[in-house]
Enzyme design. Sequence first.
Site, PDB file in Angstrom:
ATOM      1  N   HIS A  89       0.835  -1.210   0.000  1.00  0.00           N
ATOM      2  CA  HIS A  89       0.000   0.000   0.000  1.00  0.00           C
ATOM      3  C   HIS A  89       0.859   1.245   0.000  1.00  0.00           C
ATOM      4  O   HIS A  89       2.084   1.176   0.111  1.00  0.00           O
ATOM      5  CB  HIS A  89      -0.904   0.004   1.241  1.00  0.00           C
ATOM      6  CG  HIS A  89      -0.139   0.274   2.507  1.00  0.00           C
ATOM      7  ND1 HIS A  89       0.649  -0.677   3.111  1.00  0.00           N
ATOM      8  CD2 HIS A  89      -0.005   1.398   3.266  1.00  0.00           C
ATOM      9  CE1 HIS A  89       1.228  -0.158   4.180  1.00  0.00           C
ATOM     10  NE2 HIS A  89       0.849   1.100   4.303  1.00  0.00           N
ATOM     11  N   HIS A  91       0.181   5.840   0.961  1.00  0.00           N
ATOM     12  CA  HIS A  91      -0.780   6.810   1.492  1.00  0.00           C
ATOM     13  C   HIS A  91      -0.231   8.218   1.322  1.00  0.00           C
ATOM     14  O   HIS A  91       0.924   8.389   0.927  1.00  0.00           O
ATOM     15  CB  HIS A  91      -1.103   6.534   2.964  1.00  0.00           C
ATOM     16  CG  HIS A  91       0.014   5.889   3.720  1.00  0.00           C
ATOM     17  ND1 HIS A  91       1.151   6.552   4.070  1.00  0.00           N
ATOM     18  CD2 HIS A  91       0.171   4.600   4.138  1.00  0.00           C
ATOM     19  CE1 HIS A  91       1.965   5.730   4.700  1.00  0.00           C
ATOM     20  NE2 HIS A  91       1.413   4.517   4.757  1.00  0.00           N
ATOM     21  N   GLU A  95       5.160   8.019   6.525  1.00  0.00           N
ATOM     22  CA  GLU A  95       5.056   7.039   7.613  1.00  0.00           C
ATOM     23  C   GLU A  95       6.420   6.833   8.256  1.00  0.00           C
ATOM     24  O   GLU A  95       7.387   6.519   7.582  1.00  0.00           O
ATOM     25  CB  GLU A  95       4.546   5.704   7.059  1.00  0.00           C
ATOM     26  CG  GLU A  95       4.643   4.535   8.037  1.00  0.00           C
ATOM     27  CD  GLU A  95       4.098   3.249   7.433  1.00  0.00           C
ATOM     28  OE1 GLU A  95       3.016   3.290   6.802  1.00  0.00           O
ATOM     29  OE2 GLU A  95       4.751   2.198   7.581  1.00  0.00           O
ATOM     30  N   GLU A 157      -5.211   5.195   9.206  1.00  0.00           N
ATOM     31  CA  GLU A 157      -4.539   3.994   8.700  1.00  0.00           C
ATOM     32  C   GLU A 157      -5.522   3.090   7.933  1.00  0.00           C
ATOM     33  O   GLU A 157      -5.117   2.269   7.114  1.00  0.00           O
ATOM     34  CB  GLU A 157      -3.931   3.259   9.900  1.00  0.00           C
ATOM     35  CG  GLU A 157      -3.605   1.791   9.741  1.00  0.00           C
ATOM     36  CD  GLU A 157      -2.449   1.524   8.793  1.00  0.00           C
ATOM     37  OE1 GLU A 157      -1.745   2.473   8.421  1.00  0.00           O
ATOM     38  OE2 GLU A 157      -2.273   0.354   8.410  1.00  0.00           O
ATOM     39  N   HIS A 271      11.500  21.957  30.009  1.00  0.00           N
ATOM     40  CA  HIS A 271      11.962  22.342  28.665  1.00  0.00           C
ATOM     41  C   HIS A 271      10.751  22.592  27.768  1.00  0.00           C
ATOM     42  O   HIS A 271       9.602  22.364  28.165  1.00  0.00           O
ATOM     43  CB  HIS A 271      12.810  21.222  28.053  1.00  0.00           C
ATOM     44  CG  HIS A 271      12.003  20.003  27.685  1.00  0.00           C
ATOM     45  ND1 HIS A 271      11.606  19.063  28.606  1.00  0.00           N
ATOM     46  CD2 HIS A 271      11.481  19.580  26.493  1.00  0.00           C
ATOM     47  CE1 HIS A 271      10.899  18.123  28.002  1.00  0.00           C
ATOM     48  NE2 HIS A 271      10.791  18.412  26.729  1.00  0.00           N
ATOM     49  N   HIS A 273       9.859  22.886  23.111  1.00  0.00           N
ATOM     50  CA  HIS A 273      10.374  22.663  21.757  1.00  0.00           C
ATOM     51  C   HIS A 273       9.954  23.839  20.886  1.00  0.00           C
ATOM     52  O   HIS A 273       8.753  24.082  20.723  1.00  0.00           O
ATOM     53  CB  HIS A 273       9.841  21.341  21.194  1.00  0.00           C
ATOM     54  CG  HIS A 273      10.125  20.190  22.108  1.00  0.00           C
ATOM     55  ND1 HIS A 273      11.309  19.492  22.084  1.00  0.00           N
ATOM     56  CD2 HIS A 273       9.408  19.662  23.139  1.00  0.00           C
ATOM     57  CE1 HIS A 273      11.300  18.573  23.033  1.00  0.00           C
ATOM     58  NE2 HIS A 273      10.159  18.653  23.691  1.00  0.00           N
ATOM     59  N   GLU A 278       4.869  18.167  20.016  1.00  0.00           N
ATOM     60  CA  GLU A 278       5.468  16.890  20.422  1.00  0.00           C
ATOM     61  C   GLU A 278       4.388  15.833  20.587  1.00  0.00           C
ATOM     62  O   GLU A 278       3.411  16.043  21.305  1.00  0.00           O
ATOM     63  CB  GLU A 278       6.217  17.061  21.755  1.00  0.00           C
ATOM     64  CG  GLU A 278       6.745  15.746  22.325  1.00  0.00           C
ATOM     65  CD  GLU A 278       7.591  15.948  23.583  1.00  0.00           C
ATOM     66  OE1 GLU A 278       7.966  17.102  23.875  1.00  0.00           O
ATOM     67  OE2 GLU A 278       7.876  14.944  24.268  1.00  0.00           O
ATOM     68  N   HIS A 317       7.103  21.895  29.605  1.00  0.00           N
ATOM     69  CA  HIS A 317       6.675  20.672  30.284  1.00  0.00           C
ATOM     70  C   HIS A 317       7.884  19.968  30.887  1.00  0.00           C
ATOM     71  O   HIS A 317       9.032  20.285  30.579  1.00  0.00           O
ATOM     72  CB  HIS A 317       5.947  19.745  29.309  1.00  0.00           C
ATOM     73  CG  HIS A 317       6.692  19.466  28.037  1.00  0.00           C
ATOM     74  ND1 HIS A 317       6.766  20.376  27.002  1.00  0.00           N
ATOM     75  CD2 HIS A 317       7.447  18.406  27.628  1.00  0.00           C
ATOM     76  CE1 HIS A 317       7.506  19.880  26.022  1.00  0.00           C
ATOM     77  NE2 HIS A 317       7.942  18.684  26.372  1.00  0.00           N
TER      78      HIS A 317
HETATM   79 MN    MN Z   1       1.887   2.463   5.493  1.00  0.00          MN
HETATM   80 MN    MN Z   2       9.433  17.529  25.303  1.00  0.00          MN
END
Ligand code: MN
Ligand code: MN
Length: 379
Positions: A89, A91, A95, A157, A271, A273, A278, A317
């Site tokens: 497959h 998509h 992935e 999926e 910290h 990002h 995340e 966080h």
């Molecule tokens: Mn796949």
């Molecule tokens: Mn983090």
Amino acid sequence: MKPNPHEPPPTDPGPENPELQRQNPTSFAPPRSDKGSVKNFRYPFSFSHNRVTPGAGWAREVTVRDLPIATDIAGVNMRLEKGAIRELHWHIPAEWAYMLTGRARITGVDFEGKAFVDDVGVGDLWYFASGIPHSIQAISDDGCEFLLAFDDGEFSEFDTFLIADWMARTPPEVLAKNFGWPSNVFDAVPREQLYIFNAPMPGSLAEDRKRAIGPEGQVPNPFSHRLLAQPPRRRDKSGEVHVADSSNFKASLTIAVAHVCVRPGGLRELHWHPNADEWQYYIAGEARMTVFEGGSKARTIDFHPGDVGYIKKALPHYIENTGQTDLEFLEIFKSDRYQDISLSQWISHLPSELVEAHLHIDRKLIESVPKQKQVIVPS
Ligand code: MN
Ligand code: MN
């Protein structure tokens, strides 16, 4: 274990689910530092509706439909029994995968006809860019289980482009013309999705590679990467961190990851990002995370193996190991690079008088904060 406990503790004489209450102590009795309304940032795969092929495997997903704040990434947890195949497959989103148990044979072909075949095991990754056709087959005696992350929270999926499904939805005369075969050849093509199904075990990796590769050769940047076999970014008595992004896993152009192991009592330091949301997956151990949202809002949630966590870009966080064993989890980002900013590192790079004026903490203590990023404390 219980920060700022409520005294006296809240009582609960009414209806209750004792198992859930036991697993989520900070939901029932939050730290007193929590405040205001922060949107839910946890969804356990145990709540997901599973798609099961008896005797062959199963797949369950966490998407924006389950966890509405998770707009950047959708996740799938898949199990394949020995020899079972996830149908050929492709998509729209890319992935990315992390192997949780067992071994698998994976294949892919790029737009130039360059081939890729490899075997992956626990701690290995793969990455199939948007539109790249691929397959996964379990090759160990106990099959395999893995985590998939897609760079689109809306993705399901269960809506992928499956090879047999496409052929069943193409007129047989067109298929006959396409391949130059008699149209009755296609009478045997399954009319329903195979999705996950049993099959004989494949031959050797060397033999499969030889048969897959044509004059175009192999893909220039492998679609697989040995994350836990590479040198850690940091390893000490507090834990260890392995990072993979497009700087060392060149194929992985839209997903960056940190695999984090925190020893009992340790803390993934305060910290945030700066570059991406995340998406977290908890592999082992027990954790507690507080997310600060600005506007004096903060919420604490407990995490367990199989849980998904999500933190919007730039929200600060920490993750605390609240168990007696190692805490192991993945920080996954829709980005070509892993980036984080540490509270300690920030204040260690400021004039100590400036920090003292804000926090009313003695500047001698401020000056003792190491300039190097700690990542996990105590170190
Ligand atoms: Mn796949
Ligand atoms: Mn983090």
